[in-house]
Enzyme design. Sequence first.
Site, mmCIF file in Angstrom:
data_model
loop_
_atom_site.group_PDB
_atom_site.id
_atom_site.type_symbol
_atom_site.label_atom_id
_atom_site.label_comp_id
_atom_site.label_asym_id
_atom_site.label_seq_id
_atom_site.Cartn_x
_atom_site.Cartn_y
_atom_site.Cartn_z
ATOM 1 N N HIS A 19 19.439 66.455 -52.282
ATOM 2 C CA HIS A 19 20.615 66.665 -51.434
ATOM 3 C C HIS A 19 21.597 67.582 -52.159
ATOM 4 O O HIS A 19 21.325 68.042 -53.281
ATOM 5 C CB HIS A 19 21.238 65.335 -51.010
ATOM 6 N N HIS A 22 22.483 67.013 -55.900
ATOM 7 C CA HIS A 22 21.506 67.535 -56.862
ATOM 8 C C HIS A 22 21.621 69.061 -56.947
ATOM 9 O O HIS A 22 21.543 69.655 -58.019
ATOM 10 C CB HIS A 22 20.074 67.178 -56.437
ATOM 11 N N CYS A 127 20.596 46.264 -62.579
ATOM 12 C CA CYS A 127 20.730 46.984 -61.306
ATOM 13 C C CYS A 127 19.572 47.980 -61.215
ATOM 14 O O CYS A 127 19.468 48.888 -62.047
ATOM 15 C CB CYS A 127 22.061 47.725 -61.203
ATOM 16 N N CYS A 130 20.706 51.672 -60.666
ATOM 17 C CA CYS A 130 21.122 52.368 -61.902
ATOM 18 C C CYS A 130 19.998 52.381 -62.930
ATOM 19 O O CYS A 130 20.070 53.113 -63.910
ATOM 20 C CB CYS A 130 22.302 51.655 -62.564
ATOM 21 N N CYS A 145 26.608 45.332 -58.006
ATOM 22 C CA CYS A 145 26.797 46.527 -58.843
ATOM 23 C C CYS A 145 27.832 47.432 -58.181
ATOM 24 O O CYS A 145 27.681 47.791 -57.012
ATOM 25 C CB CYS A 145 25.472 47.279 -58.995
ATOM 26 N N HIS A 148 26.197 50.901 -56.887
ATOM 27 C CA HIS A 148 25.279 50.879 -55.738
ATOM 28 C C HIS A 148 25.683 49.897 -54.651
ATOM 29 O O HIS A 148 25.039 49.836 -53.609
ATOM 30 C CB HIS A 148 23.847 50.609 -56.219
ATOM 31 N N LYS A 302 31.814 59.532 -48.578
ATOM 32 C CA LYS A 302 30.876 59.365 -49.677
ATOM 33 C C LYS A 302 29.459 59.519 -49.098
ATOM 34 O O LYS A 302 29.184 58.994 -48.012
ATOM 35 C CB LYS A 302 31.070 57.946 -50.213
ATOM 36 N N LYS A 305 23.161 56.221 -48.242
ATOM 37 C CA LYS A 305 22.023 55.959 -47.357
ATOM 38 C C LYS A 305 22.484 55.306 -46.079
ATOM 39 O O LYS A 305 22.058 55.669 -44.988
ATOM 40 C CB LYS A 305 21.048 55.035 -48.080
HETATM 41 O O1 ME8 Z 1 20.554 59.635 -62.360
HETATM 42 N N1 ME8 Z 1 27.994 64.795 -56.332
HETATM 43 O O2 ME8 Z 1 18.912 60.765 -61.184
HETATM 44 P P1 ME8 Z 1 19.596 60.941 -59.745
HETATM 45 C C1 ME8 Z 1 27.671 65.512 -57.431
HETATM 46 N N2 ME8 Z 1 17.140 60.184 -62.995
HETATM 47 N N3 ME8 Z 1 26.513 65.383 -58.093
HETATM 48 C C2 ME8 Z 1 25.631 64.502 -57.635
HETATM 49 C C3 ME8 Z 1 25.884 63.713 -56.488
HETATM 50 C C4 ME8 Z 1 27.137 63.891 -55.828
HETATM 51 N N4 ME8 Z 1 27.473 63.212 -54.750
HETATM 52 N N5 ME8 Z 1 24.812 62.920 -56.286
HETATM 53 C C5 ME8 Z 1 23.917 63.215 -57.273
HETATM 54 C C6 ME8 Z 1 19.426 60.090 -62.244
HETATM 55 N N6 ME8 Z 1 24.401 64.164 -58.091
HETATM 56 C C7 ME8 Z 1 18.483 60.026 -63.432
HETATM 57 C C8 ME8 Z 1 18.873 61.092 -64.420
HETATM 58 S S1 ME8 Z 1 18.568 62.441 -66.715
HETATM 59 C C9 ME8 Z 1 17.770 62.170 -68.145
HETATM 60 C C10 ME8 Z 1 18.061 61.120 -65.677
HETATM 61 C C11 ME8 Z 1 23.715 64.764 -59.245
HETATM 62 O O3 ME8 Z 1 18.523 61.440 -58.854
HETATM 63 C C12 ME8 Z 1 24.482 64.545 -60.534
HETATM 64 O O4 ME8 Z 1 24.080 65.494 -61.492
HETATM 65 O O5 ME8 Z 1 20.334 59.729 -59.363
HETATM 66 C C13 ME8 Z 1 23.975 63.197 -60.969
HETATM 67 O O6 ME8 Z 1 24.183 62.957 -62.341
HETATM 68 C C14 ME8 Z 1 22.504 63.340 -60.647
HETATM 69 O O7 ME8 Z 1 22.474 64.100 -59.425
HETATM 70 C C15 ME8 Z 1 21.849 61.968 -60.471
HETATM 71 O O8 ME8 Z 1 20.590 62.162 -59.986
#
Ligand code: ME8
Length: 543
Positions: A19, A22, A127, A130, A145, A148, A302, A305
Amino acid sequence: MARPVYVTTPIYYVNDRPHIGHAYSTVAADVVSRYARLRGKPTYFLTGLDEHGLKIERRAKEEGLAPQDFVDQMAAPFRSTWEELGCAHDGFIRTTSAQHRDRVQALWKLMQDKGDIYLDDYEDWYCVGCESFKTEKELLEGKICPVHQAPVERIKERSYFFRLSNYTQPLLDYYAAHPEFVRPDARFNEVKAFLAEGLRDLSISRTSFRWGVAVPGDPEHVVYVWLDALMNYVSALGGPAEEGEAPLYDEFWQSSETITHIVGKDILRFHAIYWPAFLMSAEIRLPTQIWAHGWLTVNGEKMSKSLGNFLPPGPLVEAFGADVLRYYFMREVGFGQDGDFSHRNLVNRYNGELANGLGNLMNRIVASIVKKNLGGRVPSVDFDALEDVDRQLIDKATATSSEAAKHIEALAFHRALDSIWELVSAANKYVDSTEPWKLAKQADKTRLEQVCYTVLETLRWLSVLLFPVMPTKCNELRGQIGMGPLLPTEQTDLWPRAWGGLRPGTQTHPATPLFPRFDESQERSILERLGVDKDVAPRSSAK
Ligand code: ME8
């Protein structure tokens, strides 16, 4: 010699499709790496996927698939999204790869040899969202949590532990010696405050599910998914390894000038505390900077889901083009701050800044004056004979080039773009005040040539300054002013410094406008196609 630069994004969980949150992180990392390449630095940009853990195992089950089949299927939309967005990563790490598994086990052994791993019984709240244990203090009433908004689970099992508590002081010392280790500063203070309370040892293995990397010598256990995931930054380069065994690791980890991990603020603690502690234990060099950006809401809400408003980048790219979306991400919100993605603001910035600002500058000069009066060729000019007003624009371009560089190096992308847009406005004002259409009518050829050259050269500078953010549009712009695409080369600094790079006589190729303005009905139909109410306005209360 320009030294190597290593830039990474988080590796995203594959439990859902990509999304705009990311996309925001990935575009930022792409901008940093494209800038470094323009400066002639050997650069490696890594992104990838976090494919292990309970969350993924459960999600695969819901889909009726084996975990490996599920993650293989989910990897495709991430790859294609980054391609659609023009994100030119060098590496794409998947934590289910054999190289990664092997390197995680190697790291484990290094930490074990150091005496930092022991076996014990464990019971705490977990969690799954997380993928992290929570203390009672961190939970909301009813054992919920706060991240979440979902109940945590009680987990009791035998587990390997990492002696994280031994690293409180070494981390504090490291922070003191590296005041720019975590950016922005306010987030660094949060990390320090957390650390000041002291660290508990960390459970780093699980036995209640199988979807992970087996613990070396005890395959009943799988490695904790965050230890597994953080390791991607090193495993993707083939490390940890002895010198000479893994050239990418030698170049981009061991010898890098900078190692920048771009992450969202949600996962800062894992990166600023666990990751350096693991590396200290394994006696591996630490990254130079962890950059925690803010959180995006969508039209004031926000993303979640339950609200069903996860915004995939694909339809936005289709409607506006990748570069426009990249520009919007980098311009709208100060990097590090929370912000809102608003369709309305995107359209406004498109029309106001891209179409009326940069697009208009191009059209007025390249598609109109130069084409009609100079045979479409770049004129020759005597630089010594320029007027004050010309010199002022040249000075502005020179100042912008160094300011934009300073801001991009500090990941203050919005500031860099603000400063570049001052140059765009100055160039449009220059055209207004020099009135080249009048010069053409008055047959004042020398002055007309001076003015046109000054604007064309400004456009050439802009095509470089904006390249990290809008690579495709910048190459289109260059094509229209008769230049070839930018081809970054190691050890060659292409950032603009010397005025006069545009060769007189070059044939320009005015083509379709770079950013055609949307009229009201186009705007309405785009927003309708995206399923957005035209009057949608950000609700500040929901931020
Ligand atoms: O946490 N606004 O993966 P994840 C800005 N796998 N950035 C956002 C966002 C938002 N609303 N939502 C997601 C993980 N992000 C782990 C990481 S690293 C070794 C492991 C971005 O799929 C932001 O960079 O939940 C956030 O830190 C990341 O997606 C979380 O992606």
